[in-house]
Motif scaffolding. Structure first.
Motif, PDB file in Angstrom:
ATOM      1  N   THR A  19     -24.244  -1.549  20.930  1.00 32.44           N
ATOM      2  CA  THR A  19     -24.173  -0.166  20.443  1.00 32.44           C
ATOM      3  C   THR A  19     -25.249   0.685  21.112  1.00 32.44           C
ATOM      4  O   THR A  19     -25.017   1.838  21.482  1.00 32.44           O
ATOM      5  CB  THR A  19     -24.356  -0.106  18.918  1.00 32.44           C
ATOM      6  OG1 THR A  19     -23.288  -0.817  18.290  1.00 32.44           O
ATOM      7  CG2 THR A  19     -24.345   1.338  18.417  1.00 32.44           C
TER       8      THR A  19
ATOM      9  N   THR B 251     -30.026  12.332  20.004  1.00 37.19           N
ATOM     10  CA  THR B 251     -29.197  11.930  21.147  1.00 37.19           C
ATOM     11  C   THR B 251     -29.817  12.352  22.474  1.00 37.19           C
ATOM     12  O   THR B 251     -29.124  12.440  23.485  1.00 37.19           O
ATOM     13  CB  THR B 251     -27.773  12.518  21.025  1.00 37.19           C
ATOM     14  OG1 THR B 251     -27.838  13.947  21.043  1.00 37.19           O
ATOM     15  CG2 THR B 251     -27.101  12.044  19.757  1.00 37.19           C
TER      16      THR B 251
ATOM     17  N   TYR C 163     -26.907   1.408  15.570  1.00 39.16           N
ATOM     18  CA  TYR C 163     -27.649   1.559  16.823  1.00 39.16           C
ATOM     19  C   TYR C 163     -28.892   0.676  16.856  1.00 39.16           C
ATOM     20  O   TYR C 163     -29.205   0.045  17.872  1.00 39.16           O
ATOM     21  CB  TYR C 163     -28.049   3.028  17.008  1.00 39.16           C
ATOM     22  CG  TYR C 163     -28.992   3.278  18.155  1.00 39.16           C
ATOM     23  CD1 TYR C 163     -28.515   3.400  19.454  1.00 39.16           C
ATOM     24  CD2 TYR C 163     -30.365   3.381  17.941  1.00 39.16           C
ATOM     25  CE1 TYR C 163     -29.383   3.625  20.517  1.00 39.16           C
ATOM     26  CE2 TYR C 163     -31.240   3.607  18.997  1.00 39.16           C
ATOM     27  CZ  TYR C 163     -30.741   3.724  20.284  1.00 39.16           C
ATOM     28  OH  TYR C 163     -31.603   3.937  21.328  1.00 39.16           O
TER      29      TYR C 163
ATOM     30  N   TYR D  64     -21.391   8.079  16.402  1.00 41.04           N
ATOM     31  CA  TYR D  64     -21.082   6.726  16.869  1.00 41.04           C
ATOM     32  C   TYR D  64     -22.272   5.791  16.646  1.00 41.04           C
ATOM     33  O   TYR D  64     -22.109   4.654  16.190  1.00 41.04           O
ATOM     34  CB  TYR D  64     -20.706   6.741  18.349  1.00 41.04           C
ATOM     35  CG  TYR D  64     -20.360   5.353  18.852  1.00 41.04           C
ATOM     36  CD1 TYR D  64     -19.091   4.812  18.622  1.00 41.04           C
ATOM     37  CD2 TYR D  64     -21.303   4.571  19.507  1.00 41.04           C
ATOM     38  CE1 TYR D  64     -18.782   3.523  19.033  1.00 41.04           C
ATOM     39  CE2 TYR D  64     -21.009   3.281  19.925  1.00 41.04           C
ATOM     40  CZ  TYR D  64     -19.748   2.768  19.690  1.00 41.04           C
ATOM     41  OH  TYR D  64     -19.449   1.483  20.083  1.00 41.04           O
ATOM     42  N   ALA D  65     -23.474   6.262  16.949  1.00 40.17           N
ATOM     43  CA  ALA D  65     -24.675   5.439  16.773  1.00 40.17           C
ATOM     44  C   ALA D  65     -24.882   5.065  15.306  1.00 40.17           C
ATOM     45  O   ALA D  65     -25.209   3.918  14.978  1.00 40.17           O
ATOM     46  CB  ALA D  65     -25.893   6.180  17.310  1.00 40.17           C
TER      47      ALA D  65
ATOM     48  N   THR E 189     -24.276   3.913  23.254  1.00 39.79           N
ATOM     49  CA  THR E 189     -24.830   5.199  22.831  1.00 39.79           C
ATOM     50  C   THR E 189     -25.644   5.833  23.958  1.00 39.79           C
ATOM     51  O   THR E 189     -25.546   7.039  24.212  1.00 39.79           O
ATOM     52  CB  THR E 189     -25.717   5.009  21.582  1.00 39.79           C
ATOM     53  OG1 THR E 189     -24.941   4.443  20.530  1.00 39.79           O
ATOM     54  CG2 THR E 189     -26.290   6.341  21.125  1.00 39.79           C
TER      55      THR E 189
ATOM     56  N   THR F 102     -21.913  11.458  19.821  1.00 39.17           N
ATOM     57  CA  THR F 102     -22.775  10.328  20.137  1.00 39.17           C
ATOM     58  C   THR F 102     -23.591   9.913  18.916  1.00 39.17           C
ATOM     59  O   THR F 102     -23.750   8.723  18.622  1.00 39.17           O
ATOM     60  CB  THR F 102     -23.724  10.677  21.300  1.00 39.17           C
ATOM     61  OG1 THR F 102     -22.951  11.057  22.439  1.00 39.17           O
ATOM     62  CG2 THR F 102     -24.603   9.497  21.668  1.00 39.17           C
ATOM     63  N   GLU F 103     -24.102  10.897  18.190  1.00 36.52           N
ATOM     64  CA  GLU F 103     -24.910  10.599  17.004  1.00 36.52           C
ATOM     65  C   GLU F 103     -24.090   9.881  15.944  1.00 36.52           C
ATOM     66  O   GLU F 103     -24.543   8.892  15.336  1.00 36.52           O
ATOM     67  CB  GLU F 103     -25.495  11.893  16.430  1.00 36.52           C
ATOM     68  CG  GLU F 103     -26.408  11.667  15.243  1.00 36.52           C
ATOM     69  CD  GLU F 103     -27.030  12.955  14.732  1.00 36.52           C
ATOM     70  OE1 GLU F 103     -27.863  12.878  13.801  1.00 36.52           O
ATOM     71  OE2 GLU F 103     -26.685  14.044  15.244  1.00 36.52           O
TER      72      GLU F 103
END
Length: 231
Positions: free
Chosen positions: A26, A110, A20, A14-15, A30, A11-12
């Protein structure tokens, strides 16, 4: 082929890779990934299906309660939330509900309490009012519901870049990741089973033992005690 677990680092990443702070969609994706992972949620509990419709058991804003100690927070006060109570489907084939509470952990990028309160406040800034309690939680900027396929693609985007075969990554990786994280943090198996609302020992198939670095990270992330309430 079962999906491999997606731990919070997914998740981190991706952000970070999808801006983010600057892209609303986004932020929505997220937040969905974090909430699904921390609460071991099934896709249908949080996301719309392929026909862009929510399941009857899907999460709406009325199902989320931000709290500071015993006080329920509203409006921009949710920024002070130290815990998030989520009412979700109690079992795979039931419309009954149960609750789980997770806690704010300082320094965790996250943490679902922080990400969900940020999303709540961002909606206030965009619309001028708090989210409609009867609205699905995860709605994109164009008004479309966030779907399972979109989260599947987001998870695959990260895991494939790390060398995981595409067919072994998907939205269900988040549910598996939650079980794996809690297990790695030392949570007893029966509590892992209860956290994810598994009615059988099938939950054991979800748990993947990580290396020492993963265990250390998970212990930090799970340092706050969660709560079982209505079950």
């Amino acid at each position: 082929q079962p999906r491999l677990p997606a731990l919070p680092q997914v998740t981190e990443i991706y952000a970070l890779e999808n801006d983010y702070a600057g892209v609303f969609d986004t932020r929505v994706k997220t937040s969905a990934m974090a909430l699904m992972q921390r609460h071991c949620l099934r896709s249908k509990e949080a996301l719309a299906g392929s026909k862009k419709k929510m399941d009857k058991a899907g999460l709406h804003w009325r199902d989320l309660t931000f709290k500071h100690k015993k006080k329920v927070l509203k409006g921009f006060e949710v920024k002070r939330a130290e815990r998030l109570q989520v009412s979700s489907q109690s079992s795979k084939n039931s419309l009954e509900r149960c609750t789980r509470t997770t806690f704010f952990v300082k320094g965790d990028p996250t943490n679902d309490v922080k990400l969900m309160s940020d999303l709540y406040c961002e909606i206030i800034l965009k619309t001028g009012s708090p989210p409609d309690p009867n609205s699905p939680v995860f709605v994109l900027e164009n008004g479309d519901l966030l779907t399972r396929d979109q989260i599947c693609k987001a998870v695959q985007e990260v895991l494939v870049s790390l060398g995981v075969p595409k067919h072994m990554a998907g939205s269900h990786s988040l549910r598996r990741g939650g079980g794996t994280m809690y297990h790695a943090a030392g949570m007893p198996d029966e509590d892992v089973k209860r956290m994810g609302k598994w009615n059988s020992d099938a939950y054991k198939l979800y748990i993947h033992c990580g290396d020492e670095l993963t265990k250390k990270w998970a212990k930090e992330a799970a340092s706050k005690k969660f709560c079982f309430e209505l079950n």
